[in-house]
Design an enzyme around this catalytic site. Structure first.
Site, PDB file in Angstrom:
ATOM      1  N   GLY A 184     -12.699  -3.233 -16.421  1.00 62.27           N
ATOM      2  CA  GLY A 184     -13.628  -3.215 -15.299  1.00 62.27           C
ATOM      3  C   GLY A 184     -14.691  -2.139 -15.409  1.00 62.27           C
ATOM      4  O   GLY A 184     -14.689  -1.303 -16.322  1.00 62.27           O
ATOM      5  N   ARG A 211      -7.719  -7.819   6.723  1.00 63.37           N
ATOM      6  CA  ARG A 211      -7.265  -6.615   6.023  1.00 63.37           C
ATOM      7  C   ARG A 211      -5.769  -6.676   5.718  1.00 63.37           C
ATOM      8  O   ARG A 211      -5.319  -6.211   4.679  1.00 63.37           O
ATOM      9  CB  ARG A 211      -7.595  -5.365   6.832  1.00 63.37           C
ATOM     10  CG  ARG A 211      -7.375  -4.070   6.055  1.00 63.37           C
ATOM     11  CD  ARG A 211      -7.997  -2.870   6.738  1.00 63.37           C
ATOM     12  NE  ARG A 211      -7.787  -1.632   5.999  1.00 63.37           N
ATOM     13  CZ  ARG A 211      -8.523  -1.214   4.990  1.00 63.37           C
ATOM     14  NH1 ARG A 211      -9.523  -1.956   4.562  1.00 63.37           N
ATOM     15  NH2 ARG A 211      -8.276  -0.062   4.385  1.00 63.37           N
ATOM     16  N   ASN A 268      -2.651  -6.763  -2.508  1.00 63.14           N
ATOM     17  CA  ASN A 268      -2.628  -5.606  -3.394  1.00 63.14           C
ATOM     18  C   ASN A 268      -1.221  -5.056  -3.558  1.00 63.14           C
ATOM     19  O   ASN A 268      -0.901  -4.468  -4.593  1.00 63.14           O
ATOM     20  CB  ASN A 268      -3.598  -4.534  -2.894  1.00 63.14           C
ATOM     21  CG  ASN A 268      -5.008  -4.779  -3.394  1.00 63.14           C
ATOM     22  OD1 ASN A 268      -5.305  -4.573  -4.560  1.00 63.14           O
ATOM     23  ND2 ASN A 268      -5.870  -5.261  -2.517  1.00 63.14           N
ATOM     24  N   ASN A 290      -8.806   0.070  -4.201  1.00 61.12           N
ATOM     25  CA  ASN A 290      -8.705   0.019  -2.734  1.00 61.12           C
ATOM     26  C   ASN A 290      -7.891  -1.172  -2.230  1.00 61.12           C
ATOM     27  O   ASN A 290      -7.813  -2.180  -2.910  1.00 61.12           O
ATOM     28  CB  ASN A 290     -10.118  -0.041  -2.144  1.00 61.12           C
ATOM     29  CG  ASN A 290     -10.842   1.273  -2.327  1.00 61.12           C
ATOM     30  OD1 ASN A 290     -10.270   2.326  -2.109  1.00 61.12           O
ATOM     31  ND2 ASN A 290     -12.097   1.207  -2.750  1.00 61.12           N
ATOM     32  N   VAL A 307      -6.980   4.627  -7.486  1.00 60.78           N
ATOM     33  CA  VAL A 307      -8.416   4.486  -7.254  1.00 60.78           C
ATOM     34  C   VAL A 307      -8.717   3.146  -6.586  1.00 60.78           C
ATOM     35  O   VAL A 307      -9.605   3.043  -5.744  1.00 60.78           O
ATOM     36  CB  VAL A 307      -9.191   4.614  -8.578  1.00 60.78           C
ATOM     37  CG1 VAL A 307     -10.690   4.406  -8.377  1.00 60.78           C
ATOM     38  CG2 VAL A 307      -8.921   5.969  -9.231  1.00 60.78           C
ATOM     39  N   HIS A 319      -9.554   6.436   3.027  1.00 59.51           N
ATOM     40  CA  HIS A 319     -10.760   6.044   2.285  1.00 59.51           C
ATOM     41  C   HIS A 319     -11.250   4.722   2.876  1.00 59.51           C
ATOM     42  O   HIS A 319     -11.052   3.640   2.324  1.00 59.51           O
ATOM     43  CB  HIS A 319     -10.455   5.905   0.800  1.00 59.51           C
ATOM     44  CG  HIS A 319     -11.652   5.479   0.000  1.00 59.51           C
ATOM     45  ND1 HIS A 319     -12.777   6.252  -0.125  1.00 59.51           N
ATOM     46  CD2 HIS A 319     -11.906   4.337  -0.696  1.00 59.51           C
ATOM     47  CE1 HIS A 319     -13.669   5.619  -0.867  1.00 59.51           C
ATOM     48  NE2 HIS A 319     -13.159   4.446  -1.217  1.00 59.51           N
ATOM     49  N   ALA A 345      -8.550  -1.991 -16.983  1.00 63.26           N
ATOM     50  CA  ALA A 345      -9.248  -1.276 -18.059  1.00 63.26           C
ATOM     51  C   ALA A 345     -10.535  -1.948 -18.512  1.00 63.26           C
ATOM     52  O   ALA A 345     -11.384  -1.302 -19.130  1.00 63.26           O
ATOM     53  CB  ALA A 345      -8.303  -1.105 -19.251  1.00 63.26           C
ATOM     54  N   SER A 352     -13.535   1.665 -15.080  1.00 61.65           N
ATOM     55  CA  SER A 352     -12.872   2.116 -16.307  1.00 61.65           C
ATOM     56  C   SER A 352     -13.857   2.297 -17.449  1.00 61.65           C
ATOM     57  O   SER A 352     -13.670   3.161 -18.314  1.00 61.65           O
ATOM     58  CB  SER A 352     -11.778   1.121 -16.703  1.00 61.65           C
ATOM     59  OG  SER A 352     -10.767   1.083 -15.714  1.00 61.65           O
TER      60      SER A 352
END
Length: 328
Positions: free
Chosen positions: A19, A103, A110, A136, A134, A192, A17, A22
């Site tokens: 960032g 990756r 994440n 990545n 949202v 994406h 929030a 946001s």
């Protein structure tokens, strides 16, 4: 028409929030752009402990904006508190890729964020929760979050392809000198990532087929890579990642999901096997929104040109899934 006092307040959770995304996103939500201008909202801001001060400052500015629909703001580092009773969630906060990081490591790192958030959604969110990932790598982050929420239908989790979709429209509008609202039936298939496939096969503008108006070589050699790599282009020019456009696209996605639209959109949803795409991945597909659910646009003819690009995305997403298999 119902007055705001007679409409139940919607609770909206935003992670990351403090960032940049946001910072653009929250004002649009508080202004009624997701649930409509008659529906009050309560914002629940989730941040890591060291960023709570930044989130507090954001909340102060939101309050200073005196939005008529904004009922309350909660700031917390506790995911269970943040998702308690949530009707909608924007999962924006994610760990960016470090220099030289593989990756697979990015996906695993994440997973440590999105797995626990998925569990908190499972345990605390409202029955009508809608979750838009949202942060990545969004498609596989959505898969991880959904896997951690077995009591929430997988269809309630989406990953954002709308930014890619909007970028595709923008490139065509610029090329043809037309307004963005004139374009229909554009789709961005797949992931994406730079592999994504912005597809104009079915697209129209003012009743004309877009493929009749642009050169095929431009489409393949300029349009597709330009859309796919637009984020990197913006970083190179601006020195920062695209935040405001990402926030605007997130609003577009959630608004259409909630309110419905017959216009085609690109949304990364759980694959049903449609168009030969394997199940078990979150993949960008052509969709419309009806009765609060995304429906895949069925029955489209797929050429060999399209097939190769769609399959490349499916393979990339399957490889990402395998990299986080232990988190699913």
């Amino acid at each position: 028409m119902n007055s705001p006092q007679n409409v139940s307040t919607k609770k909206v959770t935003v992670t990351g929030a403090a960032g940049q995304i946001s910072y653009s996103l929250l004002w649009r939500i508080a202004n009624g752009e997701v649930f409509g201008t008659e529906t009050p909202v309560e914002l629940k801001l989730l941040e890591i402990p060291q960023a709570l001060g930044g989130a507090e400052g954001v909340a102060m500015e939101l309050l200073d904006s005196a939005f008529p629909l904004l009922r309350n703001i909660t700031i917390t580092a506790d995911a269970n508190e943040a998702f308690d009773g949530a009707n909608a969630a924007f999962l924006v906060g994610a760990k960016p890729r470090g220099k030289g990081e593989e990756r697979a490591d990015l996906l695993a790192n994440n997973g440590k964020i999105f797995g626990p958030q998925g569990k908190a959604i499972n345990d605390n969110a409202a029955d009508d929760i809608r979750v838009l990932v949202v942060g990545n790598p969004a498609n596989t982050n959505a898969l991880i979050a959904s896997a951690a929420a077995p009591d929430v239908p997988a269809s309630r989790f989406n990953a954002m392809m709308r930014l890619d979709h909007n970028r595709a429209i923008s490139q065509l509008a610029t090329k043809l000198g037309r307004g963005s609202a004139e374009f229909n039936n554009i789709v961005v298939w797949g992931n994406h990532s730079a592999t994504q496939f912005p597809d104009i096969t079915y697209a129209t503008v003012g009743g004309e087929k877009v493929t009749d108006l642009v050169d095929h070589d431009w489409y393949v050699e300029e349009f597709i890579p330009r859309v796919a790599n637009r984020g990197a282009e913006i970083i190179e020019v601006r020195g920062k990642s695209s935040a405001a456009s990402a926030a605007s696209s997130a609003i577009d996605h959630m608004r259409d999901w909630v309110q419905g639209t017959e216009a085609w959109s690109s949304a990364a949803i759980p694959s049903t096997g449609a168009y030969g795409i394997p199940e078990g991945i979150f993949v960008g597909l052509p969709t419309v929104s009806r009765n609060g659910e995304w429906e895949i646009v069925e029955g489209l003819e797929i050429s060999d040109f399209q097939r190769a690009r769609i399959d490349a995305n499916a393979q990339e997403l399957q490889a990402e899934r395998e990299a986080v298999r232990d988190l699913l």
